[in-house]
Structure formats: C-alpha cells, structure tokens
Design a protein around this motif. Sequence first.
Motif, PDB file in Angstrom:
ATOM      1  N   THR A  89      38.049  36.265  36.177  1.00  0.00           N
ATOM      2  CA  THR A  89      38.826  36.819  35.071  1.00  0.00           C
ATOM      3  C   THR A  89      38.959  38.336  35.210  1.00  0.00           C
ATOM      4  N   GLU A  90      37.896  38.970  35.671  1.00  0.00           N
ATOM      5  CA  GLU A  90      37.872  40.429  35.815  1.00  0.00           C
ATOM      6  C   GLU A  90      38.516  40.926  37.110  1.00  0.00           C
ATOM      7  N   LEU A  91      38.499  40.114  38.134  1.00  0.00           N
ATOM      8  CA  LEU A  91      38.941  40.526  39.471  1.00  0.00           C
ATOM      9  C   LEU A  91      40.452  40.740  39.510  1.00  0.00           C
ATOM     10  N   PRO A  92      40.897  41.915  39.941  1.00  0.00           N
ATOM     11  CA  PRO A  92      42.344  42.114  40.097  1.00  0.00           C
ATOM     12  C   PRO A  92      42.903  41.112  41.125  1.00  0.00           C
ATOM     13  N   PRO A  93      44.069  40.527  40.877  1.00  0.00           N
ATOM     14  CA  PRO A  93      44.633  39.519  41.787  1.00  0.00           C
ATOM     15  C   PRO A  93      44.707  39.980  43.243  1.00  0.00           C
ATOM     16  N   ARG A  94      44.996  41.230  43.477  1.00  0.00           N
ATOM     17  CA  ARG A  94      45.104  41.732  44.858  1.00  0.00           C
ATOM     18  C   ARG A  94      43.767  41.683  45.601  1.00  0.00           C
TER      19      ARG A  94
ATOM     20  N   ALA B  81      41.144  30.789  55.702  1.00  0.00           N
ATOM     21  CA  ALA B  81      42.246  31.152  54.792  1.00  0.00           C
ATOM     22  C   ALA B  81      42.266  32.661  54.560  1.00  0.00           C
ATOM     23  N   ARG B  82      43.445  33.238  54.622  1.00  0.00           N
ATOM     24  CA  ARG B  82      43.610  34.670  54.354  1.00  0.00           C
ATOM     25  C   ARG B  82      44.414  34.893  53.077  1.00  0.00           C
ATOM     26  N   THR B  83      45.072  33.858  52.618  1.00  0.00           N
ATOM     27  CA  THR B  83      45.770  33.842  51.337  1.00  0.00           C
ATOM     28  C   THR B  83      45.651  32.418  50.813  1.00  0.00           C
ATOM     29  N   GLY B  84      46.048  32.253  49.570  1.00  0.00           N
ATOM     30  CA  GLY B  84      45.992  30.908  49.016  1.00  0.00           C
ATOM     31  C   GLY B  84      46.249  30.924  47.539  1.00  0.00           C
ATOM     32  N   ALA B  85      45.714  29.940  46.885  1.00  0.00           N
ATOM     33  CA  ALA B  85      45.920  29.762  45.450  1.00  0.00           C
ATOM     34  C   ALA B  85      45.433  30.980  44.674  1.00  0.00           C
ATOM     35  N   ASN B  86      45.961  31.117  43.463  1.00  0.00           N
ATOM     36  CA  ASN B  86      45.503  32.207  42.608  1.00  0.00           C
ATOM     37  C   ASN B  86      44.163  31.836  41.980  1.00  0.00           C
ATOM     38  N   ALA B  87      43.574  32.783  41.270  1.00  0.00           N
ATOM     39  CA  ALA B  87      42.231  32.607  40.724  1.00  0.00           C
ATOM     40  C   ALA B  87      42.139  31.441  39.754  1.00  0.00           C
ATOM     41  N   SER B  88      43.151  31.246  38.925  1.00  0.00           N
ATOM     42  CA  SER B  88      43.061  30.158  37.937  1.00  0.00           C
ATOM     43  C   SER B  88      43.101  28.791  38.610  1.00  0.00           C
ATOM     44  N   VAL B  89      43.881  28.645  39.655  1.00  0.00           N
ATOM     45  CA  VAL B  89      43.932  27.374  40.382  1.00  0.00           C
ATOM     46  C   VAL B  89      42.624  27.134  41.127  1.00  0.00           C
ATOM     47  N   LEU B  90      42.124  28.151  41.810  1.00  0.00           N
ATOM     48  CA  LEU B  90      40.852  28.016  42.523  1.00  0.00           C
ATOM     49  C   LEU B  90      39.727  27.659  41.559  1.00  0.00           C
TER      50      LEU B  90
ATOM     51  N   ILE C 231      29.689  38.019  42.510  1.00  0.00           N
ATOM     52  CA  ILE C 231      29.375  39.032  41.493  1.00  0.00           C
ATOM     53  C   ILE C 231      29.393  40.418  42.120  1.00  0.00           C
ATOM     54  N   GLN C 232      28.760  40.568  43.261  1.00  0.00           N
ATOM     55  CA  GLN C 232      28.711  41.881  43.926  1.00  0.00           C
ATOM     56  C   GLN C 232      30.107  42.356  44.320  1.00  0.00           C
ATOM     57  N   LEU C 233      30.903  41.467  44.880  1.00  0.00           N
ATOM     58  CA  LEU C 233      32.264  41.847  45.262  1.00  0.00           C
ATOM     59  C   LEU C 233      33.087  42.225  44.026  1.00  0.00           C
ATOM     60  N   THR C 234      32.923  41.485  42.949  1.00  0.00           N
ATOM     61  CA  THR C 234      33.655  41.799  41.716  1.00  0.00           C
ATOM     62  C   THR C 234      33.242  43.162  41.187  1.00  0.00           C
ATOM     63  N   LYS C 235      31.951  43.446  41.200  1.00  0.00           N
ATOM     64  CA  LYS C 235      31.482  44.770  40.760  1.00  0.00           C
ATOM     65  C   LYS C 235      32.042  45.866  41.659  1.00  0.00           C
ATOM     66  N   ARG C 236      32.089  45.600  42.957  1.00  0.00           N
ATOM     67  CA  ARG C 236      32.618  46.601  43.895  1.00  0.00           C
ATOM     68  C   ARG C 236      34.096  46.876  43.614  1.00  0.00           C
ATOM     69  N   PHE C 237      34.870  45.819  43.400  1.00  0.00           N
ATOM     70  CA  PHE C 237      36.308  45.986  43.183  1.00  0.00           C
ATOM     71  C   PHE C 237      36.644  46.553  41.806  1.00  0.00           C
ATOM     72  N   THR C 238      35.833  46.231  40.798  1.00  0.00           N
ATOM     73  CA  THR C 238      36.166  46.642  39.428  1.00  0.00           C
ATOM     74  C   THR C 238      35.349  47.819  38.908  1.00  0.00           C
ATOM     75  N   GLY C 239      34.165  48.012  39.456  1.00  0.00           N
ATOM     76  CA  GLY C 239      33.274  49.046  38.943  1.00  0.00           C
ATOM     77  C   GLY C 239      32.682  48.698  37.581  1.00  0.00           C
ATOM     78  N   LYS C 240      32.784  47.440  37.167  1.00  0.00           N
ATOM     79  CA  LYS C 240      32.344  47.030  35.829  1.00  0.00           C
ATOM     80  C   LYS C 240      30.968  46.367  35.850  1.00  0.00           C
TER      81      LYS C 240
END
Length: 176
Positions: free
Chosen positions: A27-32, A79-88, A143-152
């Motif tokens: 939910t927090e992770l930017p789509p990019r 996979a290098r691309t794929g479904a969006n977060a809600s589908v995954l 969790i760690q990757l999300t914190k890295r990308f969002t700073g939250k």
Amino acid sequence: MTLEADFLTTAADKLAENVARIETCLTELPPRCLWSRESENENAVGNLVLHLEGNVRQWILSGVGAGRDARDRASEFSARTGANASVLFARLQGTVGEAVNLIRALPHRRLAEEVSIQGYDTTVLSAIFHVVEHFSGHTYQIIQLTKRFTGKDLGFYRYLDKTGLKETSRRRGTLL
C-alpha cells in the motif's frame, strides 16, 4: 492446548501476520518501485511476492495438502515487470488464506507424516516450519525495501511504547 495445536495455531497466525505486513508495504510502496532493483543480484518486491506465493502453494497446498504442483520457480525471479501490487497481493492473500485454513484444520497426527516436496524428504511439521521461517525472512526483506523506497516508519511496533516495553521486559526478566 496441546503442543501440536499450539504449533499449528502459531504457524497459521504468523503467516497471517506477515501477509498483513506485506499488504501495508504494498500500500505504501510507490508503483514504480514494485519491480525496481538496484542490481541483478537483488530481487524486486514484485519478485519476492511472486516467490512467496509460489513457495506457499508448493510446500503447503501441494506438499502438505496434496494439491497439484505446477510451480515455475525460475519465473518468480526472472520477472522484471508484471502485475501491479493489488493483483500480486490478491494472489498472495488467496494462497496464504488457503494455507492458513489447511494448517488450522490439519489433524495433529499428520505432523510426523513424511512428505517429499521440491525434491526434499521431510515431515509435515518441518514443511510448515520451513514455510513460516521462509515467509518471515522474505517479509522482512519487503519491509526493508519499502522503508528504503519510502523513508517511512511502517508502524508495526508503535504499540510498544517505552513504558510498555520496559514493563514487559521486567516481567520476562530480560534486559533491553
């Protein structure tokens, strides 16, 4: 509660807790950032979600539950691309929901049963333990990757204020 019942309840609860944490991250992770990786030696969050879904399906639903095993493990990582977060997340949540229901309903006598999963001879208890441990490890990577990308701060431990933490440690006889 028997030891067997406690194990199965704890395993199911931990999987459910980790799925909720992954939902918070997605939910927090930017789509990019979902399919972003800094090097070819890393996995993107999207890859980790695919991998967790495949692992739970293969080890619990197929290996313990005797469902069909049609996993393509290599594609989870390639996979290098794929479904969006809600589908995954919907796929992951569905698979883990089925696994949690299977674990909660599992007859205790099956824990010692021998099974062969992904070329490994193991027991049902060991297979469940493996999945929970594996799922937890990758959850913390997400969790760690999300914190890295969002700073939250994702807030998973906000309920442990300093007063409550000190009181809990004092009761358990542990040091902070």
